[in-house]
Design an enzyme around this catalytic site. Structure first.
Site, short mmCIF file in Angstrom:
data_model
loop_
_atom_site.label_atom_id
_atom_site.label_comp_id
_atom_site.label_asym_id
_atom_site.label_seq_id
_atom_site.Cartn_x
_atom_site.Cartn_y
_atom_site.Cartn_z
N CYS A 182 8.72 23.02 15.91
CA CYS A 182 8.27 21.84 16.66
C CYS A 182 8.42 20.60 15.79
CB CYS A 182 6.82 22.01 17.10
SG CYS A 182 6.41 23.64 17.72
N ASP A 236 11.33 22.99 25.04
CA ASP A 236 10.60 21.73 24.89
C ASP A 236 11.57 20.57 24.65
OD1 ASP A 236 8.44 23.23 25.21
OD2 ASP A 236 7.68 23.09 23.17
N CYS A 287 12.58 27.33 23.25
CA CYS A 287 11.27 27.15 23.89
C CYS A 287 11.36 26.22 25.09
CB CYS A 287 10.24 26.62 22.90
SG CYS A 287 10.63 24.99 22.28
FE1 FES Z 1 8.95 24.53 20.96
FE2 FES Z 1 6.69 23.62 20.13
S1 FES Z 1 7.03 25.56 21.00
S2 FES Z 1 8.52 22.56 20.30
#
Ligand code: FES
Length: 152
Positions: A103, A35, A33
């Site tokens: 996450c 993040d 993702c």
């Molecule tokens: Fe990857 Fe939330 S979508 S940490």
């Protein structure tokens, strides 16, 4: 889709930002993702996490899980923080949608990375040796060896 607790921690994140005098800083990311989560710990001589902060560049669930993770480890011992699991974070948030469970894994990993960094600093593992700072002369020694190899 999200519980009230998740929305609360997303809208009013606790302990957001860097911690002055942090002696353990960890950063983790999720390649899928993209993040990124950064965790700052200030651990005292008794091994208690006196202060904690986070910076998260990511989705709302990542913000909420890092916020909750900081609340769960603040004032706790290093061992207690190491035992923090992503499911404990999810439980404290009263649930996360399955697609967002990763996450919470990031939050667990960020805490562990910060503790690892704390130990690394203590053991001098991450202290970069530069000639100017440590007084050693590695670069010069190597340079001399190279000089002498062919021409001597
Ligand atoms: Fe990857 Fe939330 S979508 S940490």
């Amino acid at each position: 889709m999200y519980t009230e607790k998740v929305m609360d921690h997303f809208s009013n994140p606790r302990n957001m930002g860097e911690v002055e005098g942090a002696n353990g800083v960890g950063m983790v990311g999720n390649a899928k993702c993209g993040d990124i989560m950064q965790m700052f710990l200030k651990i005292n001589d008794e091994g208690i996490i006196e202060d904690v902060g986070f910076k998260t560049f990511g989705c709302g669930a990542a913000v909420a899980t890092s916020s909750m993770a900081t609340e769960l480890i603040k004032g706790k011992s290093i061992d207690e923080a190491l035992n923090l699991t992503n499911s404990a974070v999810v439980e404290a948030l009263e649930g996360l949608p399955p697609a967002k469970l990763h996450c919470s894994v990031l939050a667990e990993e960020a805490v562990k990375a910060a503790i690892d960094n704390y130990y690394a600093r203590k053991e001098g593992r991450d202290i970069e040796c530069t000639c100017a700072d440590c007084g050693h002369d590695h670069e010069h020694e190597h340079a001399h060896e190279d000089d002498e190899s062919e021409e001597a």
